[in-house]
Scaffold this motif. Sequence first.
Motif, PDB file in Angstrom:
ATOM      1  N   PRO A  54      -3.548   8.743   3.468  1.00  0.00           N
ATOM      2  CA  PRO A  54      -3.985   8.621   4.860  1.00  0.00           C
ATOM      3  C   PRO A  54      -2.844   8.095   5.728  1.00  0.00           C
ATOM      4  CG  PRO A  54      -5.479   7.480   3.336  1.00  0.00           C
ATOM      5  CD  PRO A  54      -4.238   7.805   2.581  1.00  0.00           C
ATOM      6  N   GLY A  55      -3.001   8.212   7.026  1.00  0.00           N
ATOM      7  CA  GLY A  55      -1.993   7.722   7.945  1.00  0.00           C
ATOM      8  C   GLY A  55      -1.751   6.232   7.782  1.00  0.00           C
ATOM      9  N   GLY A  56      -0.496   5.819   7.874  1.00  0.00           N
ATOM     10  CA  GLY A  56      -0.133   4.417   7.766  1.00  0.00           C
ATOM     11  C   GLY A  56       0.220   3.961   6.368  1.00  0.00           C
ATOM     12  N   PHE A  57       0.036   4.840   5.364  1.00  0.00           N
ATOM     13  CA  PHE A  57       0.338   4.478   3.984  1.00  0.00           C
ATOM     14  C   PHE A  57       1.595   5.205   3.507  1.00  0.00           C
ATOM     15  CE2 PHE A  57      -4.076   3.420   4.428  1.00  0.00           C
ATOM     16  CZ  PHE A  57      -4.249   2.302   3.633  1.00  0.00           C
ATOM     17  N   THR A 309     -11.586  -4.150  -4.551  1.00  0.00           N
ATOM     18  CA  THR A 309     -10.742  -4.780  -3.548  1.00  0.00           C
ATOM     19  C   THR A 309     -11.474  -5.913  -2.847  1.00  0.00           C
ATOM     20  OG1 THR A 309     -11.412  -3.459  -1.640  1.00  0.00           O
ATOM     21  CG2 THR A 309      -9.739  -2.505  -3.100  1.00  0.00           C
ATOM     22  N   SER A 310     -10.739  -6.646  -2.026  1.00  0.00           N
ATOM     23  CA  SER A 310     -11.309  -7.778  -1.309  1.00  0.00           C
ATOM     24  C   SER A 310     -12.341  -7.359  -0.279  1.00  0.00           C
ATOM     25  CB  SER A 310     -10.191  -8.568  -0.623  1.00  0.00           C
ATOM     26  OG  SER A 310      -9.473  -7.747   0.268  1.00  0.00           O
ATOM     27  N   ASP A 356      -2.216 -10.036  -3.182  1.00  0.00           N
ATOM     28  CA  ASP A 356      -2.562 -10.115  -1.761  1.00  0.00           C
ATOM     29  C   ASP A 356      -3.340  -8.903  -1.268  1.00  0.00           C
ATOM     30  OD1 ASP A 356      -0.643  -8.127  -1.613  1.00  0.00           O
ATOM     31  OD2 ASP A 356       0.792  -9.292  -0.440  1.00  0.00           O
ATOM     32  N   GLY A 357      -3.586  -7.923  -2.143  1.00  0.00           N
ATOM     33  CA  GLY A 357      -4.380  -6.756  -1.796  1.00  0.00           C
ATOM     34  C   GLY A 357      -3.668  -5.732  -0.945  1.00  0.00           C
ATOM     35  N   ARG A 358      -2.367  -5.847  -0.765  1.00  0.00           N
ATOM     36  CA  ARG A 358      -1.643  -4.962   0.147  1.00  0.00           C
ATOM     37  C   ARG A 358      -0.925  -3.814  -0.553  1.00  0.00           C
ATOM     38  NH1 ARG A 358       1.185  -9.601   4.029  1.00  0.00           N
ATOM     39  NH2 ARG A 358      -0.777 -10.466   4.834  1.00  0.00           N
ATOM     40  N   PRO A 383      -2.245  -0.338   5.173  1.00  0.00           N
ATOM     41  CA  PRO A 383      -3.259  -1.224   5.756  1.00  0.00           C
ATOM     42  C   PRO A 383      -4.590  -1.193   5.000  1.00  0.00           C
ATOM     43  CG  PRO A 383      -3.108   0.784   7.034  1.00  0.00           C
ATOM     44  CD  PRO A 383      -2.030   0.883   6.001  1.00  0.00           C
ATOM     45  N   PHE A 384      -4.573  -1.666   3.754  1.00  0.00           N
ATOM     46  CA  PHE A 384      -5.817  -1.746   2.988  1.00  0.00           C
ATOM     47  C   PHE A 384      -6.771  -2.735   3.655  1.00  0.00           C
ATOM     48  CE2 PHE A 384      -2.894  -0.255  -0.357  1.00  0.00           C
ATOM     49  CZ  PHE A 384      -3.625   0.804  -0.850  1.00  0.00           C
TER      50      PHE A 384
END
Length: 386
Positions: A54-57, A309-310, A356-358, A383-384
């Motif tokens: 997806p966009g941003g990854f 995930t968080s 940190d889930g990122r 941006p997860f």
Amino acid sequence: MERRTFLRGAVIGTSAAAFGGTLMRGAAYAAPAQPGPGPYGALGAADANGIHLPGGFSSRVIARSGQTVPGTSYTWHSAPDGGACFADGTGWIYVSNSEINPGGGASAVSFSAAGTVTGARRILSGTRQNCAGGRTPWNTWLSCEEVSLGYVHETDPWGVQPARRRDAMGRFKHEAAAADPVRRTVYLTEDETDGCFYRFTPDTWGDLSSGTLQVLKAGSATSGSFSWATVPDPDGSPTVTRNQVSGAKRFNGGEGCHYANDTVWFTTKGDNRVWQLDLAAGTYQLAYDDSLVVGTDAPLTGVDNITGTSSGDLFVAEDGGTMEICVITPDDVVAPFLRISGQSASEITGPAFSPDGRRLYFSSQRGTSGSSSAGITYEVTGPFRT
């Protein structure tokens, strides 16, 4: 199939240690999940690594089988499979199994706080077909042998302490493990077409050298209540563990396993299902079933490894299918998160998030050639939801 409500909740208190300190928010779910727009939007064109995101990854290659891990002198193992992340001061460690037989074992890669690779090493050797596994709250990696009468090996991600075989956890075709720090037990899947679902309760929490192995008992339906029964002979000889308890529930090819907040999810590849056990209520039901998808093709097939995930999302990797990792959201929507192009003879393995889930780590077990010597381990950053 009626849609049923269940909770996918928050990791709180001591359970947070099992997931690098991340917290999962409570949410009401209806099951099984159905296709819909994913939280990250549509997948874009393949990037330079052949990954649609997806966009941003963005993605990068961390290691390739048979080649030196960039920034280290360590040669990455063949057929990378199950994995997990561990906090390491300001950085973290990603561990990965090797699903070859003989040889197997597991390796680890260390990262700085900025995500730079700072080291790599072997943490387990001389085992057989190490497929999935699971992390413990005391920061060890349980590496599981996916062979008949296979063992669980407890390993040190830092490579300081020697690996130890945990015979009391039973001998069977092990797949994945998930620790439950509330009940002080470890759940185990079995990769057989008539496999079972187990839990191992150690005599002392934090010490897996002795304890009690039990198998889940339930009816033949896809929902209902369940109970546990002790396996009389965990070493599986002369009678295999799955055939020792009358009424043990059968599952078609147990694969990934994930625990959070009184709930354990596990997957069965033989029928493309995600199962959910409400441990507090003592009930089970389907969280996803590709045969129950309504009005469109199922987005998730070849159901395999699973992590969470968080935000409360579940991320499920495909063995085959369309080589995707799909997300099942707290809104009960299932959608592709990423897809790997040009690797149809492979499978996606080892999804795990940095503490940190990122960052999401995973492997294509056989890469572009379809050979176990061509595995590729990736990282996706973006941006997860947190």
